[in-house]
Design an enzyme around this catalytic site. Structure first.
Site, PDB file in Angstrom:
ATOM      1  CE  LYS A   1      -3.824  -2.209  -0.234  1.00  0.00           C
ATOM      2  NZ  LYS A   1      -4.248  -3.248   0.621  1.00  0.00           N
TER       3      LYS A   1
HETATM    4  C1  LIG Z   1      -5.539  -4.015   0.968  1.00  0.00           C
HETATM    5  C2  LIG Z   1      -7.003  -3.799   0.962  1.00  0.00           C
HETATM    6  C3  LIG Z   1      -7.818  -4.224   2.022  1.00  0.00           C
HETATM    7  C4  LIG Z   1      -7.310  -5.049   3.161  1.00  0.00           C
HETATM    8  O1  LIG Z   1      -6.316  -4.471   3.888  1.00  0.00           O
HETATM    9  P1  LIG Z   1      -5.447  -5.352   4.917  1.00  0.00           P
HETATM   10  O2  LIG Z   1      -4.709  -4.296   5.679  1.00  0.00           O
HETATM   11  O3  LIG Z   1      -4.554  -6.228   4.126  1.00  0.00           O
HETATM   12  O4  LIG Z   1      -6.396  -6.102   5.771  1.00  0.00           O
HETATM   13  C5  LIG Z   1      -9.163  -3.921   1.984  1.00  0.00           C
HETATM   14  N1  LIG Z   1      -9.698  -3.253   0.949  1.00  0.00           N
HETATM   15  C6  LIG Z   1      -8.951  -2.843  -0.102  1.00  0.00           C
HETATM   16  C7  LIG Z   1      -9.603  -2.110  -1.216  1.00  0.00           C
HETATM   17  C8  LIG Z   1      -7.585  -3.119  -0.132  1.00  0.00           C
HETATM   18  O5  LIG Z   1      -6.861  -2.733  -1.190  1.00  0.00           O
END
Ligand SMILES: *Cc1c(COP(=O)(O)O)cnc(C)c1O
Length: 379
Positions: A183
Site C-alpha cells: 500500500k
Molecule cells: C488491501 C485492501 C484491504 C485489506 O487491507 P489489509 O490491511 O490487508 O487487511 C481492503 N480493501 C482494499 C480495497 C484493499 O486494497
C-alpha cells in the site's frame, strides 16, 4: 525477479533506524509509537479520531460492529474490490448487495446503482475509492441522509486523496486504511480506522483491545491498575514496531505521492493515444494517491487480456489484475447479481507497475512493450 516489478517498497535507512529505536526502547507492543502514529495520521487527514489496528480488514470489521450492522441487514458494496471490503459484512452476518461500477472510465461504484438497490433492510454503504480516485461521495452522502444509512469508506487505496477539499476516508461515518506491504504506507501488516464521531471512536477503542476498559500501556505507566471487560471485543491492536515504521512512512508520503503523480502523467503521455486502451479516470482533476495504475482493453475478452499480460511478463514487466470480481468467488455465488460493467473490467483490466522509484525510461519501455505485445494478441 522482474526487471520492472508491479510495486517496490519505499524503504531506506530511516525505517531500519526507527525499528531499532523501538526495539531498544523495550516497548514493542501497542504503546507510545501507536499513539504518535494515530495523532500524526489524524492531523494529516484533518480528522478528529484515529485508531491504529492490525490491518484494514480488522478496521472494516470493527466498523461493521460499532455501527450495529447485524444478521438480516443489507450492506451495499462494490464487487470490483479486494475481498476484505465484503468479508467484513459477512463477519457480522449481514448480506452484501453488490452494486455495479460506472464503466471503463470510472471503476468506482455507481451512486445511481446504489440507490436502485436500497431496501428497508439496507443499513450501510461501503464505497471503495479505486486506486485512490474518489467515489461520488456527494451523492453517496446524500443517499445516506435520505435513507438513514451509514457510510464506511474503504480508503485503503487513498491516503491524502482529495475530494472537494476533504481527504477521502473522512467524509463518511468511518474511514478504513491499510498499511499492508504494497500500500502507499507500508508497515508489513497494519491499518487505521478514522472517524469524527467521538462515540464511534470510544466503541472502536474498546472493541479493538478485548473490550478492556484500560490498556496495558496505561497500566504499565501507572495510570491504571484494574480493568473490566465491558464488551465482547477482539485483539486488533497494532504494535509499536510497525507503528514506528508507519511514522517514518508518513513523513515520506507526500513526496512519494508527488512522484506517483508524475509517473501517472508519463503513462498518460505514452498511452493516451492508443485506441485499444481505455485509461480509467483519465480526465480526473485533483490530487490522488495513485495506489495502482489500471488500464482496460477495449473490445477485448479475458483470453486476450491474459495473452497481453503473458507478453509483458516475458519482457520482464510484472502486472496484476485489480480485481477478480468478488461476486464470482465460490463463497459469494449466492449473493451474485448481473454486473455487466464490473464483469467487463474484471476480464479486461491490466494493472501496470506503479511505485515512486520508476523512471521515465521505464514507463516508455512498458508502453512500447504494450504496443508490441498487443500485436501478438491480435494474431
Ligand atoms: C488491501 C485492501 C484491504 C485489506 O487491507 P489489509 O490491511 O490487508 O487487511 C481492503 N480493501 C482494499 C480495497 C484493499 O486494497
Amino acid at each position: 525477479m522482474y526487471q520492472i516489478p508491479l510495486f517496490d517498497l519505499n524503504y531506506g535507512k530511516e525505517e531500519e533506524q526507527a525499528v531499532l529505536e523501538t526495539l531498544r526502547s523495550k516497548w514493542i507492543s501497542m504503546g507510545p509509537k501507536c499513539v504518535e502514529l494515530e495523532k500524526r495520521f489524524a492531523e494529516m487527514l484533518g480528522v478528529e479520531y484515529a485508531c491504529a489496528v492490525t490491518n484494514c480488514t480488522a478496521a472494516l470489521h470493527l466498523a461493521c460492529c460499532v455501527l450495529g450492522i447485524k444478521e438480516g441487514d443489507e450492506v451495499i458494496c462494490p464487487s470490483l474490490t479486494f475481498a476484505a471490503t465484503v468479508n467484513c459484512i459477512r463477519y457480522v452476518g449481514a448480506v452484501p448487495v453488490f452494486a455495479d461500477i460506472y464503466g471503463n472510465d470510472n471503476l468506482c461504484v455507481d451512486a445511481e446503482q446504489i440507490e436502485a438497490l436500497i431496501t428497508d433492510r439496507t443499513k450501510a454503504i461501503i464505497p471503495m475509492h479505486y486506486a485512490g480516485f474518489p467515489c461520488d461521495m456527494d451523492n453517496i452522502m446524500m443517499l445516506a441522509r435520505k435513507y438513514h444509512l451509514y457510510v464506511i469508506e474503504d480508503a485503503c487505496h487513498g491516503p491524502l486523496s482529495e475530494y472537494h477539499g476533504h481527504n477521502i476516508g473522512t467524509i463518511g461515518d468511518i474511514g478504513c486504511f491499510s498499511f499492508f506491504s504494497n500500500k502507499n504506507i507500508s508497515t508489513g501488516e497494519g491499518g487505521m480506522l478514522v472517524t469524527n464521531n467521538e462515540e464511534i471512536y470510544r466503541k472502536v477503542k474498546l472493541l479493538c483491545s478485548h473490550g478492556m476498559t484500560t490498556m496495558s500501556y496505561q497500566r504499565a505507566s501507572g495510570h491504571a491498575t484494574n480493568y473490566d471487560i465491558a464488551e465482547l471485543g477482539y485483539n486488533y491492536r497494532l504494535d509499536d514496531i510497525r507503528a514506528s515504521l508507519g511514522i517514518t512512512q508518513l513523513s515520506k508520503l507526500k513526496e512519494d505521492l508527488k512522484k506517483r503523480a508524475q509517473i501517472r502523467e508519463w503513462y498518460l503521455r505514452y498511452l493516451s493515444e492508443l485506441d485499444f486502451l481505455e485509461i480509467p479516470f483519465k480526465e480526473h482533476q485533483g490530487f490522488v494517491s495513485n495506489y495502482i495504475f489500471p488500464v482496460v482493453l477495449k473490445g477485448s475478452r479475458a483470453e486476450m487480456r491474459d495473452v497481453l499480460r503473458e507478453g509483458l511478463h516475458d519482457n520482464g514487466i510484472q502486472t496484476s489484475i485489480h480485481y477478480p470480481a468478488i461476486h464470482r468467488f465460490s463463497v459469494y455465488k449466492e449473493f451474485s447479481r448481473k454486473l455487466p460493467n464490473t464483469e467487463y473490467v474484471t476480464d479486461n483490466e491490466v494493472t501496470l507497475p506503479m511505485y515512486a522509484r520508476l523512471e521515465k525510461e521505464q514507463i516508455e519501455y512498458i508502453s512500447d512493450k504494450i504496443v508490441e505485445c498487443y500485436e501478438k494478441v491480435l494474431r
